[in-house]
Design a protein around this motif. Structure first.
Motif, PDB file in Angstrom:
ATOM      1  N   GLU B  20       0.840  -1.203   0.000  1.00 56.75           N
ATOM      2  CA  GLU B  20       0.000   0.000   0.000  1.00 56.75           C
ATOM      3  C   GLU B  20       0.880   1.261   0.000  1.00 56.75           C
ATOM      4  N   ILE B  24       1.358   4.094  -3.057  1.00 56.95           N
ATOM      5  CA  ILE B  24       1.156   5.539  -2.850  1.00 56.95           C
ATOM      6  C   ILE B  24       2.404   6.299  -3.293  1.00 56.95           C
ATOM      7  N   LEU B  28       1.481   7.861  -6.931  1.00 55.77           N
ATOM      8  CA  LEU B  28       0.840   9.128  -6.568  1.00 55.77           C
ATOM      9  C   LEU B  28       1.914  10.186  -6.272  1.00 55.77           C
ATOM     10  N   VAL B  29       2.776   9.905  -5.306  1.00 54.22           N
ATOM     11  CA  VAL B  29       3.715  10.931  -4.810  1.00 54.22           C
ATOM     12  C   VAL B  29       4.804  11.229  -5.845  1.00 54.22           C
ATOM     13  N   GLY B  32       3.470  12.854  -8.815  1.00 53.24           N
ATOM     14  CA  GLY B  32       3.113  14.230  -8.468  1.00 53.24           C
ATOM     15  C   GLY B  32       4.331  15.111  -8.270  1.00 53.24           C
ATOM     16  N   TYR B  34       6.943  14.915  -6.236  1.00 46.25           N
ATOM     17  CA  TYR B  34       7.565  15.132  -4.923  1.00 46.25           C
ATOM     18  C   TYR B  34       8.769  14.197  -4.824  1.00 46.25           C
ATOM     19  N   SER B  36      11.626  14.389  -3.435  1.00 43.09           N
ATOM     20  CA  SER B  36      12.432  14.289  -2.207  1.00 43.09           C
ATOM     21  C   SER B  36      11.928  13.195  -1.263  1.00 43.09           C
ATOM     22  N   VAL B  37      10.760  12.606  -1.576  1.00 38.26           N
ATOM     23  CA  VAL B  37      10.239  11.504  -0.754  1.00 38.26           C
ATOM     24  C   VAL B  37      10.872  10.201  -1.226  1.00 38.26           C
ATOM     25  N   SER B  38      11.468   9.440  -0.302  1.00 42.10           N
ATOM     26  CA  SER B  38      12.131   8.197  -0.724  1.00 42.10           C
ATOM     27  C   SER B  38      11.435   6.940  -0.216  1.00 42.10           C
ATOM     28  N   GLN B  39      10.566   7.050   0.770  1.00 40.28           N
ATOM     29  CA  GLN B  39       9.872   5.860   1.276  1.00 40.28           C
ATOM     30  C   GLN B  39       8.545   6.259   1.913  1.00 40.28           C
ATOM     31  N   ILE B  40       7.532   5.394   1.743  1.00 38.75           N
ATOM     32  CA  ILE B  40       6.277   5.557   2.485  1.00 38.75           C
ATOM     33  C   ILE B  40       5.878   4.195   3.044  1.00 38.75           C
ATOM     34  N   ARG B  41       5.590   4.144   4.336  1.00 39.10           N
ATOM     35  CA  ARG B  41       5.047   2.939   4.971  1.00 39.10           C
ATOM     36  C   ARG B  41       3.709   3.332   5.598  1.00 39.10           C
ATOM     37  N   THR B  42       2.740   2.451   5.511  1.00 43.13           N
ATOM     38  CA  THR B  42       1.438   2.739   6.109  1.00 43.13           C
ATOM     39  C   THR B  42       1.309   2.006   7.443  1.00 43.13           C
TER      40      THR B  42
END
Lengths: 86, 86
Positions: B20, B24, B28-29, B32, B34, B36-42
């Motif tokens: 998930e 994202i 999405l990120v 879009g 962005y 500078s974002v390197s990781q997303i965890r939910t």
């Protein structure tokens, strides 16, 4: 530039009911005899790793991202953003 | 006896992938712009209001509740519990 860990908590606004939390409370926690619990609210959390100049710019960038990409619905949800050193 | 707000964060263990969050990030990120974002965890979060003698007993009671009622799956998830004055 430094790495920051940013936590975004997305939850229903205080006036909006949370049936998921209410059900966990009523049908699981209270039936399990944990009578000292009086409320449960659920939330969704996203943890970002971001490289920015400062904590302030990390916070601002993530706020902008959440608003622009519609990560949450501002009609029903509120967000809380916290920045930590990664 | 006092009221405490207890936050329980339930997330996949570090070695276990989070499709998930990965979706994202990728669809999405990063699309879009962005970059500078390197990781997303939910993660999932539960906010309890509980009446106990002390912060320590509130923490212990919620830990016991989460383990006994199987609020999370200890095979794949880890929990973090934080206690605040309500």
């Amino acid at each position: 530039m430094a790495k920051f860990e940013v936590h975004v908590i997305i939850e229903n606004k205080p006036g909006i009911s949370d049936p998921e939390g209410a059900t966990i409370l009523k049908d699981l926690v209270l039936k399990g005899s944990y009578k000292s619990v009086s409320q449960i609210r659920t939330a969704k959390m996203l943890k970002f790793i971001i490289t920015e100049k400062s904590k302030q710019s990390a916070q601002k960038k993530i706020q902008e991202l959440c608003d622009e990409l519609r990560i949450y619905n501002p009609m029903v949800s509120k967000t809380t953003i916290k920045v930590f050193d990664a």
